[in-house]
Design an enzyme around this catalytic site. Structure first.
Site, PDB file in Angstrom:
ATOM      1  N   LYS A 110     -36.729 -14.742  -3.428  1.00 61.59           N
ATOM      2  CA  LYS A 110     -36.343 -13.964  -3.444  1.00 61.59           C
ATOM      3  C   LYS A 110     -37.182 -12.352  -3.590  1.00 61.59           C
ATOM      4  O   LYS A 110     -36.972 -12.423  -2.118  1.00 61.59           O
ATOM      5  CB  LYS A 110     -37.499 -14.817  -5.096  1.00 61.59           C
ATOM      6  CG  LYS A 110     -37.654 -16.609  -5.086  1.00 61.59           C
ATOM      7  CD  LYS A 110     -36.586 -16.652  -5.835  1.00 61.59           C
ATOM      8  CE  LYS A 110     -35.843 -17.450  -5.761  1.00 61.59           C
ATOM      9  NZ  LYS A 110     -36.841 -18.887  -6.716  1.00 61.59           N
TER      10      LYS A 110
HETATM   11  C1  LIG Z   1     -37.048 -20.764  -7.111  1.00 54.44           C
HETATM   12  C2  LIG Z   1     -37.067 -21.175  -8.414  1.00 54.44           C
HETATM   13  C3  LIG Z   1     -38.337 -22.088  -9.088  1.00 54.44           C
HETATM   14  C4  LIG Z   1     -39.078 -22.344  -8.040  1.00 54.44           C
HETATM   15  O1  LIG Z   1     -39.954 -22.180  -7.010  1.00 54.44           O
HETATM   16  P1  LIG Z   1     -39.848 -22.724  -6.023  1.00 54.44           P
HETATM   17  O2  LIG Z   1     -40.855 -21.986  -5.089  1.00 54.44           O
HETATM   18  O3  LIG Z   1     -38.884 -22.667  -4.376  1.00 54.44           O
HETATM   19  O4  LIG Z   1     -40.631 -23.779  -6.173  1.00 54.44           O
HETATM   20  C5  LIG Z   1     -37.568 -22.079 -10.577  1.00 54.44           C
HETATM   21  N1  LIG Z   1     -37.331 -21.757 -11.054  1.00 54.44           N
HETATM   22  C6  LIG Z   1     -35.942 -20.476 -10.707  1.00 54.44           C
HETATM   23  C7  LIG Z   1     -34.568 -19.895 -11.986  1.00 54.44           C
HETATM   24  C8  LIG Z   1     -35.793 -20.259  -9.144  1.00 54.44           C
HETATM   25  O5  LIG Z   1     -34.737 -19.603  -9.226  1.00 54.44           O
END
Ligand SMILES: *Cc1c(COP(=O)(O)O)cnc(C)c1O
Length: 406
Positions: free
Chosen positions: A198
């Site tokens: 991210k």
């Molecule tokens: C990455 C992601 C999540 C969840 O995040 P994690 O930290 O990997 O559990 C939720 N929603 C979206 C759209 C994502 O891309």
């Protein structure tokens, strides 16, 4: 003589003109601070480092409260839990998102209802939400996906009209602003992920934002096995509200430290991403049937986890997006992949058809779009010369499209 690299010709891109950032970012100062934190023994349990990050992140997004957690899936689960959503309730999520958005609904025992997306932004369609509402609907979870912010104005109006909670899934949208205020501060609760791909990355991590003191307290108890924020470590002062399922979903100070280091850099990073998108937009606007994902309609600062590119119209549609992807990669372009695809078709999505609801006629906009779209990951949206090369690559493929025939 073939012209395209996929057929053995010379590639336009090379290591100098097609570059991406190494992600996640690392720095020697952060490494020193991590060592200091380690030696301090203040590793978890609402440490000062975590509180510092909660404060800075809430301020950055114009929200009153922030609750730091272990990832961006449990933040969604706790958001639903804190809002009192469970068995017998229905929650509407977009057909196009990472499967975590959908699975969170399952974790609290509510019924998952998919709604179609808007073709221009790739985000939840307000009209599709309207059509999916039943007397059992309790919440909607718009996702600010890739490089667009869902239409908060229309979705908030719908949620108000029908008395539904609105949870913003902002896992892709750190630092994004809608009408000059941060995403995640508009709905009842905003959920973010800091998983290592991210735009703010701590390996794992997540946070909930809210402006409601009562929800903030519930979210905190939900992630900290029932403790209140004001309890001393290991000394429960007051019980959690009856019926609130509490977990250990705590994050650690190490993650918060990485995020404290990255947050001040985020606005500049988003500026670089935006400049890349502007170049690509300008240099590709005369290619028939090619378009970029539209930014959020009232976005005042668009965040980017990725940027969608769409290849449609009769000429492009003679070739699969897989074939176009292969041709782009062969020309040397970097950080480009396919979309997630519709959640209900994802290999990891194993709910039985009776465990979720699809609209009559399914989600045709999402299905068509996923057949025609590619995405560039945010760390590929950094270098201006890479934007120029990518535009040249797309032009080259368009001009020589006959060669895409197998
Ligand atoms: C990455 C992601 C999540 C969840 O995040 P994690 O930290 O990997 O559990 C939720 N929603 C979206 C759209 C994502 O891309």
């Amino acid at each position: 003589m073939s012209k395209l690299a996929i057929n053995g010709a010379h590639a336009l891109g090379n290591a100098a003109n097609c570059r991406h950032l190494d992600w996640p970012p690392v720095s020697a100062t952060t490494a020193d601070k991590l060592k200091e934190l380690y030696l301090s023994r203040a590793w978890s349990f609402n440490s000062q480092t975590e509180q510092d990050f909660e404060k800075a992140f809430a301020e950055h997004h114009g929200a009153k409260y922030a609750i730091f957690m272990s990832n961006g899936t449990v933040t969604l689960e706790c958001a639903l839990e804190a809002l009192g959503i469970g068995p017998g309730d229905e929650v509407i999520v977009p057909a196009l998102t990472w499967i975590a958005t959908a699975m969170a609904v399952r974790y609290v025992g509510a019924k998952l209802v998919f709604a179609d997306i808007a073709a221009d932004t790739f985000t939840l369609s307000p009209a599709a939400v309207q059509a999916a509402i039943t007397p059992r609907t309790k919440a909607i979870i718009p996702v600010h996906l890739y490089g667009s912010i869902a239409d908060l104005e229309q979705l908030l109006a719908l949620s108000k009209k029908h008395g539904l909670a609105l949870i913003e899934d902002c896992a892709h949208m750190q630092g994004g602003q809608w009408q000059n205020r941060g995403v995640g501060s508009w709905g009842d609760i905003g959920s973010f992920s800091f998983q290592q791909s991210k735009t703010l990355a701590s390996g794992e991590g997540g946070i909930c934002l809210t402006n409601d003191a009562l929800l903030a307290e519930k979210l905190y108890r939900c992630k900290h096995i029932g403790y209140s924020r004001y309890d001393k470590q290991g000394q429960a002062g007051t019980p959690p509200p009856p019926g609130l399922t509490c977990h250990n979903y705590r994050g650690t100070a190490f993650q918060a430290l990485l995020l404290n280091e990255q947050l001040p850099e985020l606005p500049q990073l988003l500026q670089k991403y935006q400049a890349f998108v502007d170049i690509l937009q300008k240099n590709c606007r005369d290619i028939p049937g090619f378009r970029l994902q539209a930014p959020g309609r009232l976005a005042s600062r668009q965040g980017y986890y990725a940027l969608g590119m769409v290849f449609e119209g009769e000429q492009w549609e003679r070739f699969s997006v897989t074939r176009i992807h292969e041709a782009i990669v062969a020309e040397g372009a970097v950080a480009i992949s396919k979309t997630y695809g519709p959640v209900y078709r994802h290999l990891l999505f194993n709910l039985a058809p009776e465990d979720y609801t699809l609209p009559v006629g399914s989600c045709p906009v999402c299905e068509k779009l996923c057949e025609r779209a590619l995405v560039i990951m945010h760390y590929g949206l950094y270098y201006p010369e890479t934007a120029q090369t990518l535009a040249a690559i797309i032009h080259k493929i368009w001009e020589n499209r006959e060669e895409l025939k197998a």
